[in-house]
Design a protein around this motif. Structure first.
Motif, PDB file in Angstrom:
ATOM      1  N   GLN A 239       0.803  -1.218   0.000  1.00 15.08           N
ATOM      2  CA  GLN A 239       0.000   0.000   0.000  1.00 15.08           C
ATOM      3  C   GLN A 239       0.843   1.279   0.000  1.00 15.08           C
ATOM      4  N   ASN A 240       2.038   1.224   0.543  1.00 17.02           N
ATOM      5  CA  ASN A 240       2.867   2.425   0.651  1.00 17.02           C
ATOM      6  C   ASN A 240       4.118   2.342  -0.206  1.00 17.02           C
ATOM      7  N   SER A 241       4.070   1.495  -1.218  1.00 19.41           N
ATOM      8  CA  SER A 241       5.235   1.269  -2.078  1.00 19.41           C
ATOM      9  C   SER A 241       5.041   1.933  -3.432  1.00 19.41           C
ATOM     10  N   ASP A 242       6.136   2.098  -4.141  1.00 16.82           N
ATOM     11  CA  ASP A 242       6.115   2.538  -5.531  1.00 16.82           C
ATOM     12  C   ASP A 242       6.525   1.368  -6.411  1.00 16.82           C
ATOM     13  N   TYR A 243       6.029   1.350  -7.641  1.00 16.11           N
ATOM     14  CA  TYR A 243       6.457   0.306  -8.556  1.00 16.11           C
ATOM     15  C   TYR A 243       6.587   0.841  -9.970  1.00 16.11           C
ATOM     16  N   VAL A 244       7.448   0.195 -10.716  1.00 15.52           N
ATOM     17  CA  VAL A 244       7.625   0.489 -12.138  1.00 15.52           C
ATOM     18  C   VAL A 244       7.194  -0.750 -12.904  1.00 15.52           C
ATOM     19  N   GLU A 245       6.337  -0.554 -13.892  1.00 17.35           N
ATOM     20  CA  GLU A 245       5.903  -1.672 -14.731  1.00 17.35           C
ATOM     21  C   GLU A 245       6.523  -1.573 -16.117  1.00 17.35           C
ATOM     22  N   PHE A 246       7.134  -2.661 -16.555  1.00 15.40           N
ATOM     23  CA  PHE A 246       7.595  -2.822 -17.929  1.00 15.40           C
ATOM     24  C   PHE A 246       6.556  -3.691 -18.640  1.00 15.40           C
ATOM     25  N   TYR A 247       6.082  -3.228 -19.784  1.00 13.56           N
ATOM     26  CA  TYR A 247       4.964  -3.907 -20.454  1.00 13.56           C
ATOM     27  C   TYR A 247       5.282  -4.148 -21.918  1.00 13.56           C
TER      28      TYR A 247
ATOM     29  N   LEU B 298       6.217  -6.896 -16.302  1.00 16.89           N
ATOM     30  CA  LEU B 298       7.149  -7.086 -15.197  1.00 16.89           C
ATOM     31  C   LEU B 298       7.031  -5.877 -14.285  1.00 16.89           C
ATOM     32  N   ARG B 299       6.739  -6.123 -13.015  1.00 19.77           N
ATOM     33  CA  ARG B 299       6.593  -5.024 -12.052  1.00 19.77           C
ATOM     34  C   ARG B 299       7.676  -5.150 -10.987  1.00 19.77           C
ATOM     35  N   LEU B 300       8.433  -4.073 -10.831  1.00 19.59           N
ATOM     36  CA  LEU B 300       9.454  -3.988  -9.801  1.00 19.59           C
ATOM     37  C   LEU B 300       8.941  -3.054  -8.711  1.00 19.59           C
TER      38      LEU B 300
ATOM     39  N   ASP C 294      10.485   0.003  -1.805  1.00 19.52           N
ATOM     40  CA  ASP C 294      10.204   0.685  -0.548  1.00 19.52           C
ATOM     41  C   ASP C 294      11.435   1.480  -0.135  1.00 19.52           C
ATOM     42  N   GLU C 295      11.209   2.539   0.612  1.00 23.45           N
ATOM     43  CA  GLU C 295      12.322   3.325   1.127  1.00 23.45           C
ATOM     44  C   GLU C 295      12.762   2.779   2.481  1.00 23.45           C
ATOM     45  N   TYR C 296      14.066   2.860   2.706  1.00 28.11           N
ATOM     46  CA  TYR C 296      14.651   2.417   3.972  1.00 28.11           C
ATOM     47  C   TYR C 296      15.890   3.252   4.237  1.00 28.11           C
ATOM     48  N   GLN C 297      15.871   3.966   5.345  1.00 31.16           N
ATOM     49  CA  GLN C 297      16.989   4.833   5.738  1.00 31.16           C
ATOM     50  C   GLN C 297      17.405   5.765   4.600  1.00 31.16           C
ATOM     51  N   GLY C 298      16.398   6.342   3.959  1.00 32.41           N
ATOM     52  CA  GLY C 298      16.649   7.362   2.946  1.00 32.41           C
ATOM     53  C   GLY C 298      16.970   6.843   1.560  1.00 32.41           C
ATOM     54  N   LYS C 299      16.951   5.518   1.351  1.00 30.78           N
ATOM     55  CA  LYS C 299      17.225   4.950   0.031  1.00 30.78           C
ATOM     56  C   LYS C 299      16.074   4.049  -0.384  1.00 30.78           C
ATOM     57  N   ARG C 300      15.941   3.868  -1.689  1.00 33.01           N
ATOM     58  CA  ARG C 300      14.876   3.035  -2.229  1.00 33.01           C
ATOM     59  C   ARG C 300      15.425   1.644  -2.545  1.00 33.01           C
ATOM     60  N   TYR C 301      14.699   0.606  -2.097  1.00 33.68           N
ATOM     61  CA  TYR C 301      15.150  -0.775  -2.291  1.00 33.68           C
ATOM     62  C   TYR C 301      14.047  -1.622  -2.925  1.00 33.68           C
ATOM     63  N   LEU C 302      14.479  -2.664  -3.597  1.00 26.77           N
ATOM     64  CA  LEU C 302      13.584  -3.593  -4.266  1.00 26.77           C
ATOM     65  C   LEU C 302      12.978  -4.570  -3.259  1.00 26.77           C
ATOM     66  N   VAL C 303      11.644  -4.676  -3.241  1.00 24.75           N
ATOM     67  CA  VAL C 303      10.979  -5.598  -2.331  1.00 24.75           C
ATOM     68  C   VAL C 303      10.178  -6.679  -3.061  1.00 24.75           C
ATOM     69  N   ALA C 304       9.952  -6.528  -4.379  1.00 25.41           N
ATOM     70  CA  ALA C 304       9.204  -7.557  -5.096  1.00 25.41           C
ATOM     71  C   ALA C 304       9.492  -7.504  -6.587  1.00 25.41           C
ATOM     72  N   ILE C 305       9.528  -8.686  -7.191  1.00 26.80           N
ATOM     73  CA  ILE C 305       9.618  -8.845  -8.643  1.00 26.80           C
ATOM     74  C   ILE C 305       8.390  -9.654  -9.057  1.00 26.80           C
ATOM     75  N   ILE C 306       7.454  -8.986  -9.717  1.00 25.72           N
ATOM     76  CA  ILE C 306       6.164  -9.583 -10.038  1.00 25.72           C
ATOM     77  C   ILE C 306       6.038  -9.773 -11.544  1.00 25.72           C
ATOM     78  N   SER C 307       5.744 -10.980 -11.952  1.00 24.24           N
ATOM     79  CA  SER C 307       5.515 -11.266 -13.365  1.00 24.24           C
ATOM     80  C   SER C 307       4.008 -11.289 -13.614  1.00 24.24           C
ATOM     81  N   ASP C 308       3.608 -10.929 -14.831  1.00 25.39           N
ATOM     82  CA  ASP C 308       2.197 -10.966 -15.182  1.00 25.39           C
ATOM     83  C   ASP C 308       2.067 -11.350 -16.647  1.00 25.39           C
ATOM     84  N   LYS C 309       1.029 -12.115 -16.960  1.00 25.34           N
ATOM     85  CA  LYS C 309       0.752 -12.533 -18.325  1.00 25.34           C
ATOM     86  C   LYS C 309      -0.707 -12.959 -18.394  1.00 25.34           C
TER      87      LYS C 309
END
Length: 220
Positions: free
Chosen positions: A173-181, A197-199, A202-217
Motif C-alpha cells: 500500500q505504501n510502495s512505488d512500482y515500475v511496470e515494464f509492459y 514485469l513489475r518492480l 520501498d524506502e529504507y533509511q533514505g534509500k529506495r530498495y527492491l521488495v518484489a519482482i512480479i511477473s504478469d501474463k
C-alpha cells in the motif's frame, strides 16, 4: 510513496538515463522472511505531485535492474534488495504472501551460486503443474526481463489488462512500482502473448530498495 501515475515512453526513459548509466534437492517451502490503459490521472487518494528527481531516480534504478536481469547479470541487483525485508517473487499478478518465495540478500546470493537447489515457485496457470526450478532458471525463463527492451514503462499504474486479479496495491500500500509492459509480439495470438514485469520499491533509511519482482501474463 510517489503518489501520481506516469506513463513514460522509451525515448523519454533514455534521456533520463543520461544522468546515470542424483536428483537435485527440491525445496517447496521456507525462505520466507518474518519481517487498463496507460493512465496519467491521479488516484483519488493521491494529492501531491512527485518531484522530477524522484521520478528520475526511480526509473533509473528500475531500468538498471531490468537490464541486469535481461543480461543474466543477476548478482548486480543484490545490493538493490531491501536489507531487512528481502525480495519477493510472484509468478502472476495475484501476490500470495503465504506461498510466494521471499529471499533475503544473503539467500538470494546463496541460491544464485547453489544453482542445483530447486524451489517450487507456484502453479502454472491452466495446467496446475508445479513450477519447480532453481533461482537462476526462474529469472531467465519466467521473469524474462529481456522481453521488455524498448517497451512502454509506467510508474504506479498498469498498462496490462488481463483476467488475473492484480492485488499489488493491497499488499504494498505504501510502495512505488515500475511496470515494464510488452503488448505481445505474435499477431496470431491477438495480443494474448502480452507480458508485464513489475518492480516494487520501498524506502529504507533514505534509500529506495527492491521488495518484489512480479511477473504478469494472460491467464485462463
Amino acid at each position: 510513496m510517489i503518489s501520481s501515475r506516469f506513463n513514460l515512453s522509451y525515448p523519454c526513459l533514455k534521456s533520463l538515463l543520461t544522468v546515470a548509466l542424483f536428483v537435485p534437492l527440491v525445496v517447496t517451502s521456507g525462505c520466507q522472511l518474518s519481517a487498463e490503459s496507460n493512465a496519467t490521472t491521479q488516484s483519488p487518494n493521491n494529492t501531491s505531485t512527485p518531484s522530477d528527481m524522484s521520478q528520475q531516480t526511480l526509473i533509473q534504478q528500475a531500468m538498471r535492474i531490468q537490464r541486469a536481469l535481461a543480461n543474466n547479470a543477476y548478482t548486480r541487483i543484490t545490493d538493490d534488495i531491501h536489507p531487512t525485508r528481502g525480495v519477493r517473487f510472484s509468478m502472476y499478478a495475484y501476490i500470495q504472501p503465504e506461498s510466494d518465495k521471499v529471499f533475503s540478500r544473503d539467500q538470494y546470493a546463496q541460491y544464485l551460486d547453489e544453482s542445483n537447489i530447486r524451489f517450487t515457485w507456484g502453479q502454472k496457470d491452466g495446467t496446475g503443474e508445479l513450477y519447480v526450478t532453481p533461482l537462476p532458471d526462474y529469472l531467465k525463463n519466467w521473469v524474462k526481463a529481456d522481453y521488455y527492451y524498448n517497451q512502454s514503462t509506467t510508474i504506479n499504474s498498469s498498462a496490462a489488462v488481463g483476467n488475473s486479479i492484480n492485488n499489488l496495491h493491497q499488499i504494498y500500500q505504501n510502495s512505488d512500482y515500475v511496470e515494464f509492459y510488452n503488448p505481445g509480439v505474435n499477431p496470431d495470438y491477438g495480443g494474448l502473448d502480452w507480458r508485464a514485469l513489475r518492480l516494487v520499491f520501498d524506502e529504507y533509511q533514505g534509500k529506495r530498495y527492491l521488495v518484489a519482482i512480479i511477473s504478469d501474463k494472460w491467464t485462463t
